[in-house]
Design a protein around this motif. Structure first.
Motif, PDB file in Angstrom:
ATOM      1  N   ALA A 528       0.811  -1.213   0.000  1.00 36.71           N
ATOM      2  CA  ALA A 528       0.000   0.000   0.000  1.00 36.71           C
ATOM      3  C   ALA A 528       0.851   1.272   0.000  1.00 36.71           C
ATOM      4  CB  ALA A 528      -0.960   0.000   1.187  1.00 36.71           C
ATOM      5  N   ASN A 529       1.781   1.312  -0.930  1.00 32.76           N
ATOM      6  CA  ASN A 529       2.719   2.435  -0.985  1.00 32.76           C
ATOM      7  C   ASN A 529       2.416   3.315  -2.205  1.00 32.76           C
ATOM      8  OD1 ASN A 529       4.869   4.157  -1.139  1.00 32.76           O
ATOM      9  ND2 ASN A 529       6.420   2.551  -1.409  1.00 32.76           N
ATOM     10  N   PRO A 530       1.866   4.504  -1.988  1.00 33.36           N
ATOM     11  CA  PRO A 530       1.484   5.335  -3.139  1.00 33.36           C
ATOM     12  C   PRO A 530       2.654   6.093  -3.782  1.00 33.36           C
ATOM     13  CG  PRO A 530       0.861   6.431  -1.090  1.00 33.36           C
ATOM     14  CD  PRO A 530       1.487   5.114  -0.706  1.00 33.36           C
ATOM     15  N   THR A 531       3.816   6.140  -3.123  1.00 30.82           N
ATOM     16  CA  THR A 531       4.882   7.018  -3.613  1.00 30.82           C
ATOM     17  C   THR A 531       5.436   6.608  -4.984  1.00 30.82           C
ATOM     18  OG1 THR A 531       5.399   7.641  -1.353  1.00 30.82           O
ATOM     19  CG2 THR A 531       7.038   8.170  -3.005  1.00 30.82           C
ATOM     20  N   PRO A 532       5.852   5.335  -5.191  1.00 32.87           N
ATOM     21  CA  PRO A 532       6.384   4.989  -6.526  1.00 32.87           C
ATOM     22  C   PRO A 532       5.361   5.253  -7.622  1.00 32.87           C
ATOM     23  CG  PRO A 532       6.764   3.199  -4.971  1.00 32.87           C
ATOM     24  CD  PRO A 532       5.869   4.172  -4.275  1.00 32.87           C
ATOM     25  N   SER A 533       4.112   4.979  -7.310  1.00 32.21           N
ATOM     26  CA  SER A 533       3.049   5.215  -8.267  1.00 32.21           C
ATOM     27  C   SER A 533       2.963   6.711  -8.599  1.00 32.21           C
ATOM     28  CB  SER A 533       1.754   4.704  -7.639  1.00 32.21           C
ATOM     29  OG  SER A 533       0.678   4.990  -8.439  1.00 32.21           O
TER      30      SER A 533
ATOM     31  N   PRO B  97      -7.232   5.882  12.022  1.00 37.84           N
ATOM     32  CA  PRO B  97      -8.061   5.209  11.011  1.00 37.84           C
ATOM     33  C   PRO B  97      -9.349   4.722  11.652  1.00 37.84           C
ATOM     34  CG  PRO B  97      -6.332   3.751  11.754  1.00 37.84           C
ATOM     35  CD  PRO B  97      -6.076   5.079  12.427  1.00 37.84           C
ATOM     36  N   MET B  98     -10.369   4.462  10.857  1.00 37.23           N
ATOM     37  CA  MET B  98     -11.591   3.864  11.395  1.00 37.23           C
ATOM     38  C   MET B  98     -11.254   2.485  11.954  1.00 37.23           C
ATOM     39  SD  MET B  98     -14.692   4.903   8.878  1.00 37.23           S
ATOM     40  CE  MET B  98     -13.891   4.621   7.314  1.00 37.23           C
ATOM     41  N   SER B  99     -12.018   2.087  12.983  1.00 39.11           N
ATOM     42  CA  SER B  99     -11.689   0.834  13.670  1.00 39.11           C
ATOM     43  C   SER B  99     -12.590  -0.328  13.273  1.00 39.11           C
ATOM     44  CB  SER B  99     -11.797   1.050  15.179  1.00 39.11           C
ATOM     45  OG  SER B  99     -13.148   1.411  15.495  1.00 39.11           O
ATOM     46  N   LYS B 100     -13.673  -0.049  12.528  1.00 39.43           N
ATOM     47  CA  LYS B 100     -14.635  -1.105  12.223  1.00 39.43           C
ATOM     48  C   LYS B 100     -14.365  -1.798  10.881  1.00 39.43           C
ATOM     49  CE  LYS B 100     -17.170  -0.376  15.906  1.00 39.43           C
ATOM     50  NZ  LYS B 100     -18.551   0.093  15.902  1.00 39.43           N
ATOM     51  N   PHE B 101     -13.302  -1.389  10.231  1.00 37.35           N
ATOM     52  CA  PHE B 101     -12.962  -1.981   8.935  1.00 37.35           C
ATOM     53  C   PHE B 101     -11.528  -2.498   9.002  1.00 37.35           C
ATOM     54  CE2 PHE B 101     -16.067   1.369   8.243  1.00 37.35           C
ATOM     55  CZ  PHE B 101     -17.042   0.699   7.510  1.00 37.35           C
ATOM     56  N   PRO B 102     -11.194  -3.537   8.225  1.00 42.33           N
ATOM     57  CA  PRO B 102      -9.828  -4.067   8.266  1.00 42.33           C
ATOM     58  C   PRO B 102      -8.798  -2.973   7.948  1.00 42.33           C
ATOM     59  CG  PRO B 102     -11.260  -5.509   6.969  1.00 42.33           C
ATOM     60  CD  PRO B 102     -12.057  -4.275   7.287  1.00 42.33           C
ATOM     61  N   ALA B 103      -7.741  -2.918   8.750  1.00 35.77           N
ATOM     62  CA  ALA B 103      -6.694  -1.918   8.529  1.00 35.77           C
ATOM     63  C   ALA B 103      -5.938  -2.242   7.253  1.00 35.77           C
ATOM     64  CB  ALA B 103      -5.733  -1.926   9.707  1.00 35.77           C
ATOM     65  N   VAL B 104      -5.512  -1.221   6.541  1.00 31.90           N
ATOM     66  CA  VAL B 104      -4.623  -1.414   5.395  1.00 31.90           C
ATOM     67  C   VAL B 104      -3.261  -0.834   5.763  1.00 31.90           C
ATOM     68  CG1 VAL B 104      -4.185  -0.893   2.969  1.00 31.90           C
ATOM     69  CG2 VAL B 104      -6.504  -1.393   3.724  1.00 31.90           C
ATOM     70  N   ARG B 105      -3.189   0.481   5.825  1.00 30.22           N
ATOM     71  CA  ARG B 105      -1.934   1.121   6.224  1.00 30.22           C
ATOM     72  C   ARG B 105      -2.234   2.529   6.753  1.00 30.22           C
ATOM     73  NH1 ARG B 105       3.495   2.262   2.571  1.00 30.22           N
ATOM     74  NH2 ARG B 105       4.591   3.285   4.278  1.00 30.22           N
TER      75      ARG B 105
END
Lengths: 648, 248
Positions: A528-533, B97-105
């Motif tokens: 989930a790294n937007p920088t290279p994009s 981040p919101m807590s009710k949804f799976p974390a991404v980053r």
């Protein structure tokens, strides 16, 4: 043997992409829908005021023919007329379809569709759903596509980015290369055809009314692979936007369509609050200069007038580059019903309530009339309509690759009329559907028959490109460099253009390209790294900036949104555009004498004609030796004769 | 206007790694909002300790509160980051981040469940085809007005974040879906397929699981009358159940 089902990749899930996907699914073709984000969040949601169709529900005498004329005139006659003609003819059916899909359009007392006025026309032609029409139309199409997704005909790849096309040895598009924005994986999809519905390039200017994803990167990447790019220099500046650090939020033209008035204090030093300034001390410059169209002149005209008042007459509110947009004479209930969404936005982002106090607004980059060059096929009737079955419609200069929506260069000529963009996006998506389905039926080879090495090569190329980007350890911050590119374009390639400044801008773009080589890719992680994009997008934006600037430099005339005072042909005050039609007719059978027209008019018309002979052409950019090579292509003006524009 | 802004951000590298807080100090600017502050961090990703770090990752798109992307928890309250003006926020500003949804980053979460749930609820109008068969149904102004209130749902997730019944691992559909079902059932054509929308709402995860906490309507950035929708769906499902009882 089971008949194989064709597959089309649609990139982008705004109005154009979704309507194309819907229509193609209806023809029984599978669609893979690729989008940067969930399609429901596409930039089309930002469109506010409405969508045009000459349904003439108010008995004003409007018709698709008048809509067509207003549109080509608004675009300073640079659009290919058969497409515009066909679009305006289909517009009523499109509104009825969107109504059937459940769009919460405003209604009349009898329960029919309500219409309001917009810029560049004298008719009430704009259907609307409050002031969030784009959002409401997008949701209706999103819902239809969700229905096809539920039925298994659409596969959505959200959080994915298009990087480029896969071309075979004959330069036919056989699929695309995609980047998973979560895992960072790069992969190809083989397809019968690819449709780019990737929107406009507002981010090029740093701050615009565009959304964060509107980088123009997909179009530029495709241009770098050989696709033609048309009319790049035509960038629409919307006259009314709200200031902001992150973006310039739009204040819809519908605010003026519903009676909003633009003014500045007559005295620049006037310290009074706007409500304390009496009528006699206000300068309603659009109403004074354009008595017929008033506040609803086309956007190019309104933006230039604001520029004139603010920079040349130095009458901006409080000495700043701002003018008042005043709705305070309208009742709060009326404003809530017709403009609710946008007045809330203004209040939320500035703290002032526009129902009580005039809004402070100024022009901002809004829309690109230019984009990827696309083809079309007339239906042979001579009526300037389109053959809806033709696979040529909306095909780019790369076979099998289509473009639709703001990313294509058709429909709006040198300046787009308000509420025509929603129409062109939906019309085109629907119009092209049967032709794309026909293209897939008559393909020489199915994607399965293409050697996999072709796809491996494309993937390998992009994998090494991203490896290279991640290894950039220089001094420059990509986000700051983007800012600088934006500021350069804002200062030099905006409302008023001068060749000296445009030349300097091209050198500045070269400098930015050199510094791009010294970039630091701030984040090299895989997930989930937007920088290279973003770095890749910035590279593409630099090339797109060159197309726009070089196109502007070479076009030595004034046309629509492209205004160069040095080359202005001044229209005599009492001139009537019909004189020009007379002149052309007279000229066809006799020597036209000076006395046949009021003094000075013949000379003006001759200059106008010479200029049109030279410049009434689309500019076409092709990538060659790291530069756009620009040539010119004739415009199809078979339906109405191009003539001088006049709005007063 | 304060000269500088302190922003505390709850970050995480990926769904498996542990979250941590990081503070940034930035100059304030006119009209600054949470988005422009995050953009400033991208241009100079250095934390308050002077350490160069990775830029913060978040979702956003339209930046004018119509796309629903940039939902996050700001100073403890779930809302759209674009509409959160720095001058109107207590300092330091905290972003989670919101807590009710799976974390991404970092501030990014995965809300795809919301879109899947709309599929379950048959959230569309069934039409015969896109070809031109003339005008849509006549609709009175009041019905249209009511429909428009509901149709502005951006699937942003604020209502679900604030809902005690909605959790990371249950199957509660939640107020946004209930309200959408009501919206389509209100439309003359949509009403013809009412039962298809009500069927999933009488099952586990449906309307019966609503605890009536009413937080949803309070946090909705579009002021959608969600509690009214819940009551209306309650009524529609009751009738639907009765009808089922007598016809099956």
């Amino acid at each position: 043997m089971m008949k194989r089902k064709a597959k089309v990749v649609v990139v982008g899930g705004g109005l154009a992409g979704l309507s194309a996907a819907m229509k193609i699914c209806e023809a029984g073709v599978r669609v893979v829908l690729v989008s940067h984000q969930p399609v429901k969040r596409s930039h089309s949601v930002c469109a506010q005021g409405g969508i045009n169709a000459a349904i003439d529900s108010k008995g004003e005498g409007d018709s698709p023919e008048v809509h067509f004329y207003d549109t080509v005139k608004g675009g300073d006659f640079l659009a290919n007329q058969p497409l515009v003609h066909d679009m305006c003819n289909q517009a009523p059916a499109i509104i009825h379809l969107m109504d059937r899909l459940g769009v919460a359009f405003n209604r009349t007392a009898e329960g029919h569709l309500e219409f309001r006025r917009f810029g560049g026309t004298l008719y009430s032609r704009t259907a609307f759903a409050g002031a969030t029409t784009g959002q409401q139309l997008l949701y209706a199409l999103d819902e239809q596509v969700r229905r096809y997704e539920h039925d298994g005909l659409v596969e959505k790849l959200e959080w994915h980015e298009y990087l480029g096309v896969v071309l075979d040895e004959s330069q036919v598009c056989r699929g695309g290369v995609f980047h998973d924005l979560r895992t960072g994986a790069i992969f190809t999809i083989a397809a019968d055809a690819v449709i780019l519905a990737t929107g406009g390039p507002g981010q090029l200017y740093g701050k615009s009314t565009g959304s964060a994803v509107c980088t123009g990167s997909a179009a530029a990447a495709t241009y770098l692979q050989g696709a033609k790019y048309g009319n790049g220099e035509f960038i629409q500046i919307h006259p009314t936007a709200i200031p902001g650090q992150d973006k310039l939020r739009l204040m819809s033209e519908s605010a003026r369509g519903e009676g909003g008035r633009i003014w500045v204090p007559k005295d620049a030093k006037d310290k009074r609050g706007p409500k304390d300034i009496p009528e006699s001390d206000r300068y309603y410059f659009l109403e004074e200069n354009y008595p017929l169209f008033g506040n609803l002149v086309p956007r190019d005209v309104a933006s230039r007038e604001i520029y004139e008042v603010v920079y040349n007459k130095k009458l901006g509110v409080g000495g700043e580059a701002m003018v008042y947009l005043d709705l305070t004479h309208k009742s709060p209930e009326f404003l809530d019903d017709r403009l609710g969404g946008i007045l809330d936005i203004y209040e939320k982002f500035t703290g002032d309530n526009p129902k009580n106090t005039p809004m402070k607004i100024f022009p901002a980059v809004h829309y690109s009339m230019g984009g990827l060059w696309t083809d079309y096929e007339s239906d042979g009737s001579g009526n300037g309509l389109i053959d809806h079955q033709s696979p040529k419609n909306q095909m780019t200069s790369i076979r099998g690759l289509y473009a639709v929506g703001e990313v294509d260069y058709q429909y709006h000529g040198a300046n787009r009329l308000g509420a025509n963009s929603l129409l062109s996006c939906i019309y085109t998506g629907i119009m092209m559907g049967p032709g794309v389905a026909n293209y897939t039926k008559n393909l020489d080879k199915a994607p399965e028959d293409i050697p996999s090495s072709l796809f491996d090569q494309a993937r390998n190329k992009w994998e090494s490109r991203f490896k290279e980007i991640k290894s950039m350890h220089g001094k420059e911050n990509p986000y700051s460099l983007h800012n600088e590119l934006g500021e350069t374009l804002l200062a030099n390639v905006l409302i008023v253009r001068e060749n000296e400044k445009l030349e300097a801008t091209l050198s500045k773009i070269d400098e930015i390209e050199t510094r791009f080589g010294d970039l630091h890719c701030l984040d090299t992680s895989d997930w989930a790294n937007p920088t290279p994009s973003f770095v890749n997008q910035l590279h593409n934006m630099i090339h797109l900036a060159r197309i726009i600037t070089k196109g502007a430099l070479l076009r030595n005339e004034c046309r629509g949104a492209h205004y160069k005072p040095e080359f202005e042909i001044v229209q005599p005050a009492e001139f009537d555009p019909h004189e020009y039609i007379d002149y052309l007719e007279k000229k066809s059978y006799e020597e036209v004498r000076e006395e046949a027209f009021p003094p000075g008019h013949l000379e003006y018309m001759k200059k106008f004609e010479d200029n049109n002979n030279k410049w009434l052409k689309s500019s076409i950019a092709v990538y060659n030796d790291n530069q756009p090579e620009i040539s010119y292509e004739d415009v199809d003006a078979s339906q109405v004769t191009p003539r001088p524009r006049k709005y007063n | 206007m304060s000269e500088i802004v302190l922003v505390k951000i709850k970050r995480r590298e990926n769904p498996q790694s542990a979250p941590y807080w990081e503070t940034f100090e930035l100059p304030n600017k006119p009209f600054a909002n949470v988005i422009s502050v995050l953009q400033d961090i991208q241009r100079n990703p250095v934390n308050i300790g002077g350490v160069r770090v990775k830029p913060v990752v978040w979702d956003c798109n339209c930046l004018e509160e119509v796309c629903g992307s940039c939902t996050m928890v700001i100073n403890g309250r779930v809302r759209q980051a674009c509409a959160a003006l720095i001058d109107s926020l207590e300092k330091p500003v905290t972003l989670e981040p919101m807590s009710k949804f799976p974390a991404v980053r970092d501030l990014q979460v995965d809300r795809s469940r919301m879109f899947r749930d709309l599929q379950q609820a048959h959230a569309w109008i069934d039409i015969d085809g896109t070809h031109d068969i003339g005008e849509g149904p006549v609709i009175d102004q009041d019905t249209r007005h009511k429909a428009y209130e509901l149709s502005q749902c951006m699937t942003c997730g604020c209502c679900l974040e604030s809902c005690p019944q909605y959790t990371l691992d249950n199957n509660f559909l939640g107020p946004a879906v209930f309200s959408q079902a009501r919206y389509f059932n209100m439309h003359p054509t949509g009403a013809m397929h009412k039962d298809k929308r009500l069927e999933p709402l009488i099952k586990e995860g449906g309307i019966a699981n609503c605890g009536n906490a009413q937080n949803c309507a309070a946090v909705c950035p579009k002021h959608i009358p969600l509690t009214e929708s819940i009551a209306e769906i309650g009524r529609q499902t009751t009738f639907y159940l009765l009808k089922k009882l007598f016809t099956e």
